[in-house]
Design a protein around this motif. Structure first.
Motif, PDB file in Angstrom:
ATOM      1  N   UNK A  47     -94.209  40.164 -38.309  1.00 21.07           N
ATOM      2  CA  UNK A  47     -93.932  40.297 -39.650  1.00 21.07           C
ATOM      3  C   UNK A  47     -93.030  41.529 -39.727  1.00 21.07           C
ATOM      4  N   UNK A  48     -93.045  42.421 -38.635  1.00 21.88           N
ATOM      5  CA  UNK A  48     -91.788  43.296 -38.429  1.00 21.88           C
ATOM      6  C   UNK A  48     -90.614  42.507 -37.849  1.00 21.88           C
ATOM      7  N   UNK A  49     -90.889  42.063 -36.793  1.00 21.09           N
ATOM      8  CA  UNK A  49     -89.705  41.357 -36.152  1.00 21.09           C
ATOM      9  C   UNK A  49     -89.093  40.487 -36.960  1.00 21.09           C
ATOM     10  N   UNK A  50     -89.641  39.743 -38.026  1.00 22.85           N
ATOM     11  CA  UNK A  50     -88.821  38.947 -38.899  1.00 22.85           C
ATOM     12  C   UNK A  50     -88.155  39.702 -39.885  1.00 22.85           C
TER      13      UNK A  50
ATOM     14  N   UNK B  33     -97.549  47.895 -26.654  1.00 21.71           N
ATOM     15  CA  UNK B  33     -98.366  48.519 -25.416  1.00 21.71           C
ATOM     16  C   UNK B  33     -99.849  48.466 -25.725  1.00 21.71           C
ATOM     17  N   UNK B  34    -100.461  48.183 -26.928  1.00 23.72           N
ATOM     18  CA  UNK B  34    -101.903  47.702 -27.138  1.00 23.72           C
ATOM     19  C   UNK B  34    -102.232  46.365 -26.898  1.00 23.72           C
ATOM     20  N   UNK B  35    -101.392  45.478 -27.513  1.00 20.88           N
ATOM     21  CA  UNK B  35    -101.397  44.070 -27.408  1.00 20.88           C
ATOM     22  C   UNK B  35    -100.456  43.238 -28.056  1.00 20.88           C
ATOM     23  N   UNK B  36     -99.963  42.331 -27.596  1.00 16.66           N
ATOM     24  CA  UNK B  36     -99.037  41.305 -28.045  1.00 16.66           C
ATOM     25  C   UNK B  36     -99.356  39.956 -27.542  1.00 16.66           C
ATOM     26  N   UNK B  37     -99.296  38.898 -28.651  1.00 17.43           N
ATOM     27  CA  UNK B  37     -99.645  37.493 -28.282  1.00 17.43           C
ATOM     28  C   UNK B  37     -98.352  36.872 -27.765  1.00 17.43           C
ATOM     29  N   UNK B  38     -98.675  35.737 -27.008  1.00 20.82           N
ATOM     30  CA  UNK B  38     -97.714  34.668 -26.587  1.00 20.82           C
ATOM     31  C   UNK B  38     -96.547  34.563 -27.578  1.00 20.82           C
ATOM     32  N   UNK B  39     -96.963  34.060 -28.700  1.00 17.30           N
ATOM     33  CA  UNK B  39     -96.055  33.742 -29.734  1.00 17.30           C
ATOM     34  C   UNK B  39     -95.033  35.029 -30.208  1.00 17.30           C
ATOM     35  N   UNK B  40     -95.744  36.136 -30.353  1.00 18.90           N
ATOM     36  CA  UNK B  40     -95.004  37.298 -30.645  1.00 18.90           C
ATOM     37  C   UNK B  40     -93.967  37.709 -29.532  1.00 18.90           C
ATOM     38  N   UNK B  41     -94.348  37.416 -28.320  1.00 16.69           N
ATOM     39  CA  UNK B  41     -93.566  37.837 -27.323  1.00 16.69           C
ATOM     40  C   UNK B  41     -92.351  36.806 -27.230  1.00 16.69           C
TER      41      UNK B  41
ATOM     42  N   UNK C 288     -91.079  35.190 -29.740  1.00 22.19           N
ATOM     43  CA  UNK C 288     -90.281  35.712 -30.786  1.00 22.19           C
ATOM     44  C   UNK C 288     -89.165  37.086 -30.621  1.00 22.19           C
ATOM     45  N   UNK C 289     -90.081  37.915 -29.766  1.00 21.57           N
ATOM     46  CA  UNK C 289     -89.328  39.046 -29.328  1.00 21.57           C
ATOM     47  C   UNK C 289     -87.883  38.639 -28.233  1.00 21.57           C
TER      48      UNK C 289
ATOM     49  N   UNK D 289     -83.503  38.414 -28.384  1.00 16.49           N
ATOM     50  CA  UNK D 289     -82.727  39.166 -27.043  1.00 16.49           C
ATOM     51  C   UNK D 289     -81.581  37.989 -26.614  1.00 16.49           C
ATOM     52  N   UNK D 290     -81.758  36.729 -27.116  1.00 21.66           N
ATOM     53  CA  UNK D 290     -80.950  35.697 -26.665  1.00 21.66           C
ATOM     54  C   UNK D 290     -79.392  35.994 -27.344  1.00 21.66           C
TER      55      UNK D 290
END
Length: 254
Positions: A54-57, A78-86, A88-89, A93-94
């Motif tokens: 939500x924040x990345x979007x 640092x706690x948890x990040x899903x593959x989908x969120x990673x 998107x991140x 950066x591209x």
């Protein structure tokens, strides 16, 4: 109260903040990040509702609060990040034609914070609601009556520091009939109980200053002695902190 009670309210907050003034948004995001740092339960709740995505979007429309949002993303990642969120991140950066995307440099700090994990990678979360426990099937002979040890990592995450003395969380429980072995917290003390029948048993108080929101490794050793009193020994983080005689033997197959 530092615990987020309703997970759905996080999405409502994100949507509502987009209609607020920048100073108000900055103050709330700063406070929310502090709340996340305060409790693992808040981090878990935010992860379940996909707050990182939500924040990345919304990053492309943010300028003034980018540092606050990146700081919060680092705490969450640092706690948890899903593959989908990673994914998107990484997409944010591209570059295009040798030019970094908007806010890409600052988002790199999120990747830097991801490995900085504090605590275990996997754990059970017992929020105190009904059925929030591990229930074992009936075991023919337990515990081993010549002596046994209960060993576990744990961390208390109370609703707030005001009612911490009123809460009595259980570390482990008795049988379905209420007899056997248990350990529960009263304030910062751990009370180990051996209940032979209803209203009849023994207790041992582990006088150790267990602090909220801190991980501990505890070992409770039950030692059987045929010719003298049986014993109980309690170790915290590998150090013997409490011991004494205790007739802990309970005869039950429940």
């Amino acid at each position: 109260n530092f615990i987020i009670q309703e997970a759905e309210s996080i999405g409502c907050m994100v949507e509502l903040l987009s209609h607020c003034e920048v100073t108000c948004q900055a103050e709330i995001w700063s406070m929310f990040t502090a709340i996340l740092r305060k409790s693992v339960r808040n981090l878990q709740t935010s992860t379940e509702v996909g707050l990182i995505q939500q924040v990345l979007l919304k990053m492309s429309t943010v300028d003034d609060m980018i540092a606050l949002l990146v700081d919060m993303l680092g705490v969450l990642a640092s706690y948890s990040i899903t593959v989908k969120e990673l994914k998107l991140l990484f997409s944010m950066l591209k570059g295009d034609n040798g030019i970094w995307p908007r806010h890409a440099i600052k988002l790199l700090s999120v990747l830097n914070q991801m490995p900085q994990r504090h605590g275990p990678d996997t754990f059970f979360n017992f929020p105190g609601r009904s059925a929030a426990a591990i229930a074992l099937p009936p075991i023919a002979k337990w515990p081993y009556q010549n002596g046994f040890t209960i060993n576990t990592w744990f961390r208390q995450d109370p609703l707030n520091n005001i009612n911490v003395d009123k809460d009595k969380p259980y570390l482990y429980f008795r049988t379905s009939k209420g007899i056997g072995y248990s350990a529960h917290f009263v304030g910062n003390c751990l009370i180990v109980t051996s209940l032979k029948s209803k209203g009849k048993g023994f207790q041992h108080c582990v006088k150790y200053d267990f602090q909220p929101r801190k991980w501990y490794m505890i070992s409770i050793v039950h030692i059987y002695n045929r010719w003298r009193n049986s014993e109980i020994r309690c170790y915290v983080n590998g150090q013997l902190v409490s011991y004494g005689d205790m007739a802990w033997h309970v005869n039950t197959n429940d």
